[in-house]
Enzyme design. Structure first.
Site, short mmCIF file in Angstrom:
data_model
loop_
_atom_site.label_atom_id
_atom_site.label_comp_id
_atom_site.label_asym_id
_atom_site.label_seq_id
_atom_site.Cartn_x
_atom_site.Cartn_y
_atom_site.Cartn_z
CG HIS A 1 -2.14 0.62 0.82
ND1 HIS A 1 -2.55 2.27 1.37
CD2 HIS A 1 -3.52 0.34 0.26
CE1 HIS A 1 -3.84 2.13 0.69
NE2 HIS A 1 -4.49 1.20 0.43
CG ASP B 1 -9.63 2.16 -10.06
OD1 ASP B 1 -10.82 2.36 -10.48
OD2 ASP B 1 -9.71 1.85 -8.64
CD GLU C 1 -2.11 -4.12 -4.68
OE1 GLU C 1 -2.89 -2.95 -4.73
OE2 GLU C 1 -2.86 -4.92 -4.53
#
Length: 382
Positions: free
Chosen positions: A185, A258, A209
């Site tokens: 994150h 996204d 990630e």
């Protein structure tokens, strides 16, 4: 057919929906609420809508070019999220006009079901073993969790051991036949990231990630990619092909644009194709609402190098609203054996409960990104 109106709706828990209406009675819906700045994105939609009203909505690519390049000052997450919502709505209109799902307009399906994963552990990960076991019992074949809450620039041995222990617990709960991913994150410093990657490697995560914040990709990402055998994933805070090119050149093998931030279906399709030329896989970011997920699925079903799809059912952000709250056909998001079947409805494949959306908008929504501090009071990455 002409566009006659564009409306925005801010709805719980933290989403922004857009409705594009036409004089033919065919409406399209999209989602583009940049988390923490949905109201700003809604204002950007209102400004950009001036370019759409009175125009033919089926000229999707022409509109995309003008919406993204029509201003002398371009880009930015709020603008690209606004474009994303409008782009999704235009594709929705195109599919509804022809009576076909959007993926049929993108070249047709290349698979009949899409693998999805669920979230466990929350923002400050805890009880991950029980949560992973619950997801396993619910039929999920993959989950994702945050590696840590706020994290010191140089962690102690105990800090690193706690991250490793959570990964160990999840692997034990899932067994070897299921997968889990670990999301740093952007909370971890470039100095700490190699230690954490090494700590979770023995538990064989599907991918790791966002090991560093995006602004450090150009200086640190290649070194981190080359330090591990596990795939590095990133992309939720990248908004264009130009943003993704250097991370692909650095060796990232899982890209995560996204659909509600990276300028919509039109641009994410191009990002996926760019990734394919590097042998990288697509795993769209989507801890968002039903329209965002519906748009993701349309791309997933038409994209050969697709890997897995994030979805927000039961995610820790959904305290005041859930994924299915605004749908008339919630069955479209039925997850069986960790997969969702190919949607066959027209457009994005979801039917919005407009009455519920309008009531939620009237109640209002003002979600803001949490601001975290380290124990000494200094700013910590969320």
């Amino acid at each position: 057919m002409r566009v006659i109106n564009v409306e925005t709706f801010l709805v719980a828990p933290r989403w922004m929906f857009v409705k594009v209406s036409t004089d033919a009675g065919i409406d399209g819906w999209g989602e583009g609420g940049l988390e923490g700045s949905a109201d700003v994105t809604a204002a950007a939609v209102t400004a950009l809508a001036e370019q759409l009203v009175g125009e033919d909505p089926t000229r999707i690519e022409d509109h995309w070019q003008r919406l993204t390049k029509g201003g002398f000052y371009r880009g930015g997450p709020e603008r690209s999220s606004a474009v994303a919502a409008l782009d999704q709505a235009l594709w929705d209109i195109a599919g509804r006009r022809l009576g076909v799902p959007v993926h049929e307009l993108l070249g047709g399906p290349v698979r009949e079901r899409v693998r999805v994963y669920g979230w466990i552990g929350g923002d400050s990960p805890s009880d991950v073993a029980a949560a992973a076991a619950a997801q396993r019992e619910a039929g999920m074949t993959a989950v994702k969790m945050n590696a840590t809450a706020q994290f010191p620039p140089l962690p102690s041995a105990r800090d690193v051991a706690e991250v490793a222990d959570r990964a160990r617990q999840v692997r034990a709960a899932l067994g070897d036949e299921r997968d889990f991913a670990v999301d740093f994150h952007g909370r971890v410093s470039a100095a700490a990231a190699p230690r954490l990657i090494e700590a979770v490697e023995p538990f064989d995560p599907l991918f790791i990630e966002e090991p560093v914040v995006p602004e450090q990709n150009h200086t640190n990402l290649r070194r981190l990619v080359e330090s591990t055998s596990r795939p590095i994933a990133t992309g939720e805070r990248l908004f264009s092909r130009a943003d993704f090119l250097p991370v692909l050149q650095a060796g990232v093998r899982v890209v995560q644009p996204d659909l509600s931030h990276a300028s919509g279906i039109s641009e994410v399709r191009r990002i996926a194709t760019l990734a394919d030329t590097f042998g990288a896989l697509l795993a769209p970011h989507c801890p968002l609402g039903p329209l965002a997920l519906a748009a993701c699925l349309q791309v997933d079903f038409a994209t050969p190098n697709f890997l897995i799809q994030e979805q927000s059912l039961g995610i820790h952000y959904n305290r005041t609203g859930e994924l299915l709250d605004y749908l008339l056909n919630p069955e479209v998001f039925t997850f069986a054996d960790g997969h969702v079947a190919r949607p066959t409805g027209p457009g994005l494949g979801v039917e919005i409960d407009e009455g519920a959306v309008r009531k939620a908008h009237e109640r209002g929504m003002r979600w803001r990104t949490p601001i975290w501090n380290h124990p000494d009071g200094s700013f910590a990455e969320w």
